[in-house]
Design an enzyme around this catalytic site. Structure first.
Site, PDB file in Angstrom:
ATOM      1  CG  HIS A 186      -2.132  -2.655  -1.927  1.00  0.00           C
ATOM      2  ND1 HIS A 186      -3.475  -2.465  -2.084  1.00  0.00           N
ATOM      3  CD2 HIS A 186      -1.865  -2.445  -0.621  1.00  0.00           C
ATOM      4  CE1 HIS A 186      -3.997  -2.133  -0.916  1.00  0.00           C
ATOM      5  NE2 HIS A 186      -3.043  -2.111  -0.005  1.00  0.00           N
ATOM      6  CG  ASP A 240       3.388  -3.425   5.272  1.00  0.00           C
ATOM      7  OD1 ASP A 240       2.443  -3.991   4.703  1.00  0.00           O
ATOM      8  OD2 ASP A 240       3.298  -2.899   6.396  1.00  0.00           O
TER       9      ASP A 240
HETATM   10  C1  SDX Z   1      -1.089  -4.508   3.539  1.00  0.00           C
HETATM   11  O1  SDX Z   1      -5.647  -4.505   1.616  1.00  0.00           O
HETATM   12  C2  SDX Z   1      -5.021  -3.531   2.215  1.00  0.00           C
HETATM   13  O2  SDX Z   1      -5.400  -2.377   2.139  1.00  0.00           O
HETATM   14  C3  SDX Z   1      -3.815  -3.937   3.057  1.00  0.00           C
HETATM   15  C4  SDX Z   1      -2.946  -2.809   3.602  1.00  0.00           C
HETATM   16  C5  SDX Z   1      -3.672  -2.005   4.672  1.00  0.00           C
HETATM   17  O3  SDX Z   1      -3.306  -0.828   4.863  1.00  0.00           O
HETATM   18  O4  SDX Z   1      -4.522  -2.599   5.389  1.00  0.00           O
HETATM   19  O5  SDX Z   1      -2.566  -1.939   2.539  1.00  0.00           O
HETATM   20  C6  SDX Z   1      -1.679  -3.353   4.272  1.00  0.00           C
HETATM   21  O6  SDX Z   1      -1.407  -5.626   3.848  1.00  0.00           O
HETATM   22  C7  SDX Z   1      -0.154  -4.229   2.388  1.00  0.00           C
HETATM   23  C8  SDX Z   1       0.335  -5.535   1.668  1.00  0.00           C
HETATM   24  C9  SDX Z   1       1.430  -6.169   2.515  1.00  0.00           C
HETATM   25  N1  SDX Z   1       1.778  -7.502   1.994  1.00  0.00           N
HETATM   26  C10 SDX Z   1       2.924  -7.700   1.333  1.00  0.00           C
HETATM   27  O7  SDX Z   1       3.750  -6.819   1.069  1.00  0.00           O
HETATM   28  C11 SDX Z   1       3.190  -9.161   0.967  1.00  0.00           C
HETATM   29  C12 SDX Z   1       3.734  -9.242  -0.471  1.00  0.00           C
HETATM   30  N2  SDX Z   1       2.648  -8.903  -1.395  1.00  0.00           N
HETATM   31  C13 SDX Z   1       1.876  -9.972  -1.960  1.00  0.00           C
HETATM   32  O8  SDX Z   1       1.796 -11.145  -1.260  1.00  0.00           O
HETATM   33  C14 SDX Z   1       0.603  -9.495  -2.676  1.00  0.00           C
HETATM   34  O9  SDX Z   1       0.967  -8.458  -3.484  1.00  0.00           O
HETATM   35  C15 SDX Z   1      -0.599  -9.093  -1.836  1.00  0.00           C
HETATM   36  C16 SDX Z   1      -0.961 -10.133  -0.844  1.00  0.00           C
HETATM   37  C17 SDX Z   1      -0.327  -7.798  -1.137  1.00  0.00           C
HETATM   38  C18 SDX Z   1      -1.762  -8.884  -2.786  1.00  0.00           C
HETATM   39  O10 SDX Z   1      -2.021 -10.100  -3.387  1.00  0.00           O
HETATM   40  P1  SDX Z   1      -3.243 -10.313  -4.428  1.00  0.00           P
HETATM   41  O11 SDX Z   1      -3.993  -9.055  -4.627  1.00  0.00           O
HETATM   42  O12 SDX Z   1      -4.006 -11.514  -3.983  1.00  0.00           O
HETATM   43  O13 SDX Z   1      -2.529 -10.572  -5.792  1.00  0.00           O
HETATM   44  P2  SDX Z   1      -1.936 -11.963  -6.252  1.00  0.00           P
HETATM   45  O14 SDX Z   1      -1.244 -12.657  -5.113  1.00  0.00           O
HETATM   46  O15 SDX Z   1      -2.997 -12.695  -6.987  1.00  0.00           O
HETATM   47  O16 SDX Z   1      -0.789 -11.469  -7.271  1.00  0.00           O
HETATM   48  C19 SDX Z   1      -1.054 -11.234  -8.646  1.00  0.00           C
HETATM   49  C20 SDX Z   1       0.242 -11.637  -9.366  1.00  0.00           C
HETATM   50  C21 SDX Z   1       0.637 -13.096  -9.075  1.00  0.00           C
HETATM   51  O17 SDX Z   1       1.425 -13.525 -10.173  1.00  0.00           O
HETATM   52  P3  SDX Z   1       0.701 -14.380 -11.391  1.00  0.00           P
HETATM   53  O18 SDX Z   1      -0.147 -15.438 -10.752  1.00  0.00           O
HETATM   54  O19 SDX Z   1      -0.102 -13.340 -12.150  1.00  0.00           O
HETATM   55  O20 SDX Z   1       1.858 -14.933 -12.206  1.00  0.00           O
HETATM   56  O21 SDX Z   1       1.331 -10.835  -8.874  1.00  0.00           O
HETATM   57  C22 SDX Z   1       2.279 -11.684  -8.248  1.00  0.00           C
HETATM   58  C23 SDX Z   1       1.556 -12.975  -7.907  1.00  0.00           C
HETATM   59  O22 SDX Z   1       2.481 -14.051  -7.820  1.00  0.00           O
HETATM   60  N3  SDX Z   1       2.736 -10.997  -7.025  1.00  0.00           N
HETATM   61  C24 SDX Z   1       3.987 -10.979  -6.589  1.00  0.00           C
HETATM   62  C25 SDX Z   1       3.980 -10.172  -5.441  1.00  0.00           C
HETATM   63  N4  SDX Z   1       2.738  -9.737  -5.207  1.00  0.00           N
HETATM   64  C26 SDX Z   1       1.973 -10.252  -6.189  1.00  0.00           C
HETATM   65  N5  SDX Z   1       5.116 -11.566  -7.066  1.00  0.00           N
HETATM   66  C27 SDX Z   1       6.250 -11.326  -6.348  1.00  0.00           C
HETATM   67  N6  SDX Z   1       6.319 -10.572  -5.224  1.00  0.00           N
HETATM   68  C28 SDX Z   1       5.201  -9.983  -4.738  1.00  0.00           C
HETATM   69  N7  SDX Z   1       5.272  -9.234  -3.631  1.00  0.00           N
END
Ligand code: SDX
Length: 429
Positions: free
Chosen positions: A306, A363
């Site tokens: 998140h 989710d």
């Molecule tokens: C919602 O913002 C809100 O409030 C949203 C929400 C709402 O109520 O409106 O809460 C609803 O959208 C919840 C999130 C749903 N999405 C997912 O579940 C999709 C999977 N999650 C990711 O794609 C990610 O965690 C996000 C999109 C939710 C957040 O991404 P960020 O904040 O941009 O963080 P990032 O992608 O820069 O990740 C930081 C690190 C990265 O690794 P490094 O570059 O440090 O090596 O964490 C890793 C990412 O690759 N990472 C994950 C991961 N989520 C982040 N690695 C594997 N699996 C994941 N799910």
């Protein structure tokens, strides 16, 4: 708001900007004067460090896993309220008393039907049309049937809000009925908000649907948990589109499209797809955990991580418990719930996820409940939109009521070609 300041130096010259402090201690450097004073803008792709507004609607603390709507803890609201009460709370800033709640319920009953002409829209979507696409189109089209919104948008915002909150439920159920080729089931005013939706979804001429209180309670809880979440992607979209002065229906339609994304609200459907893929692959957890950790592999653990929460998403924790409760009541045993829990356990003990503070979000488990109720996975994000609608409207209203609101127009740092002379076609190599 306190009067502390941020001091910084650019090219040997020192500058001071005010820091404002919110009612819960969160602080922001007010950069309103930055460009004029320094000639610099800030650069913050994805707005990880940037606030777009002040707001009185929702407070969340990502480090402590705190979420409150208008000051009330999400745990209390999810346990003790109806979704309609929480919708009123978000819209009006206070929990409704008996007469306020009755009046609001009366508006929702009054606006439950769609204009009969709108039913023809459904006949022209392809059978496999995405329910999110249908929802966005139909919500946008509502403006044409209720154009008064374009006069003074705030004058009749309460009517328009109730109309949208009621009709989005009918649109969602009708799109499902059309997708399965069943006759439409019209809203009934003798049923509650959630009971009406369930009946419109599952009642059939050949077998009347029994609206079970436990299922209504589970749906109420899910909609409450999704009702608002400060400046997430879709809410920021609603505010951005609304800041151009466009009507509420078009702003909400834009928010629905933003929510559709698998990184945002579309994640609840992506979680089920992911769990089914892992289940079909002999529950080869290690393979998918490895893929999720591989930077070169686009696979991510849907429902994990998140932007704001650095611990358990409080909504996910509540939903996980509700999962067990509703599956027990419905006597459903879903192997995907066991699989999801195993996946969570492995991830939460893996250094990659621990070091990045990746936890289950709202989710991760919600789709398991929708599935147990009988809602198909392509409707999961529609369910998210039903819950989020009061939050979107409240945020739009707050933005439009704020006299300091300006049209949203971010800047950029240009990194393209410097000025160059024009080359006519015959001179180009
Ligand atoms: C919602 O913002 C809100 O409030 C949203 C929400 C709402 O109520 O409106 O809460 C609803 O959208 C919840 C999130 C749903 N999405 C997912 O579940 C999709 C999977 N999650 C990711 O794609 C990610 O965690 C996000 C999109 C939710 C957040 O991404 P960020 O904040 O941009 O963080 P990032 O992608 O820069 O990740 C930081 C690190 C990265 O690794 P490094 O570059 O440090 O090596 O964490 C890793 C990412 O690759 N990472 C994950 C991961 N989520 C982040 N690695 C594997 N699996 C994941 N799910």
């Amino acid at each position: 708001m306190t009067n502390t300041t941020a001091e910084f130096i650019i090219d040997g010259k020192s500058y001071t900007l005010p820091i404002i402090e919110g009612s819960e201690g969160d602080r922001g450097i007010d950069i309103n004067g930055l460009l004029q004073q320094t000639g610099c803008i800030t650069l913050d792709p994805g707005f990880k460090n940037t606030g777009s507004c002040t707001s009185s609607i929702t407070y969340l603390d990502g480090n402590k896993g705190i979420l409150r709507y208008r000051g009330y803890a999400i745990e209390d609201l999810a346990e003790k309220c109806q979704f309609v009460e929480v919708a009123y709370l978000l819209l009006h800033g206070k929990l409704p008393n008996e007469s306020e709640l009755e009046h609001f319920r009366g508006l929702l009953e009054r606006f439950a039907l769609l204009h009969e002409d709108m039913l023809h829209f459904f006949d022209h979507f392809p059978p496999n049309a995405s329910p999110m696409s249908i929802l966005s189109v139909m919500v946008n089209a509502l403006h044409n049937y209720y154009p008064e919104m374009s006069d003074d948008p705030l004058e009749n915002i309460d009517i328009t809000a109730a109309r949208l909150i009621s009709k989005i439920r009918t649109i969602a159920a009708f799109s499902y009925k059309k997708s399965v080729g069943h006759p439409l089931v019209y809203p009934r005013n003798d049923l509650s908000y959630c009971g009406n939706f369930l009946n419109m979804m599952f009642d059939k001429p050949v077998r009347p649907y029994t609206v079970r209180p436990e299922v209504v309670a589970a749906l109420n809880k899910l909609l409450i948990l999704h009702a608002d979440h400060e400046q997430n992607c879709s809410t920021a979209t609603v505010r951005m589109v609304g800041s151009a002065g466009v009507n509420l229906y078009a702003s909400i339609s834009a928010g629905i499209n933003a929510l559709w994304g698998p990184l945002h609200g579309g994640a609840n459907e992506a979680v089920l797809d992911m769990l089914e893929t892992i289940y079909a692959d002999d529950c080869n957890f290690e393979k998918y955990i490895t893929k999720a950790k591989d930077r070169d592999d686009p696979f991510r653990l849907s429902g994990f991580g998140h932007r704001v929460y650095r611990t358990f998403d409080p909504r996910g924790t509540i939903i996980k418990t509700a999962c067990h409760e509703i599956l027990e009541v419905l006597e459903v045993s879903d192997p995907l719930l066991d699989l999801a829990q195993k996946l969570e356990e492995i991830a939460l003990n893996d250094e990659y996820f621990i070091s990045r503070n990746l936890y289950p979000n709202v989710d991760f488990y919600s789709g398991i409940i929708y599935r147990a109720i009988g809602i198909p996975s392509n409707m999961f994000t529609v369910m998210f939109a039903l819950g989020r609608l009061p939050g979107w409207i409240s945020q739009w209203k707050e933005m439009r009521e704020d006299t300091t609101t300006k049209i949203g127009r971010p800047r950029q740092v240009y990194i393209g070609e410097p000025a160059r002379d024009f080359v006519s076609l015959d001179q180009r190599s």
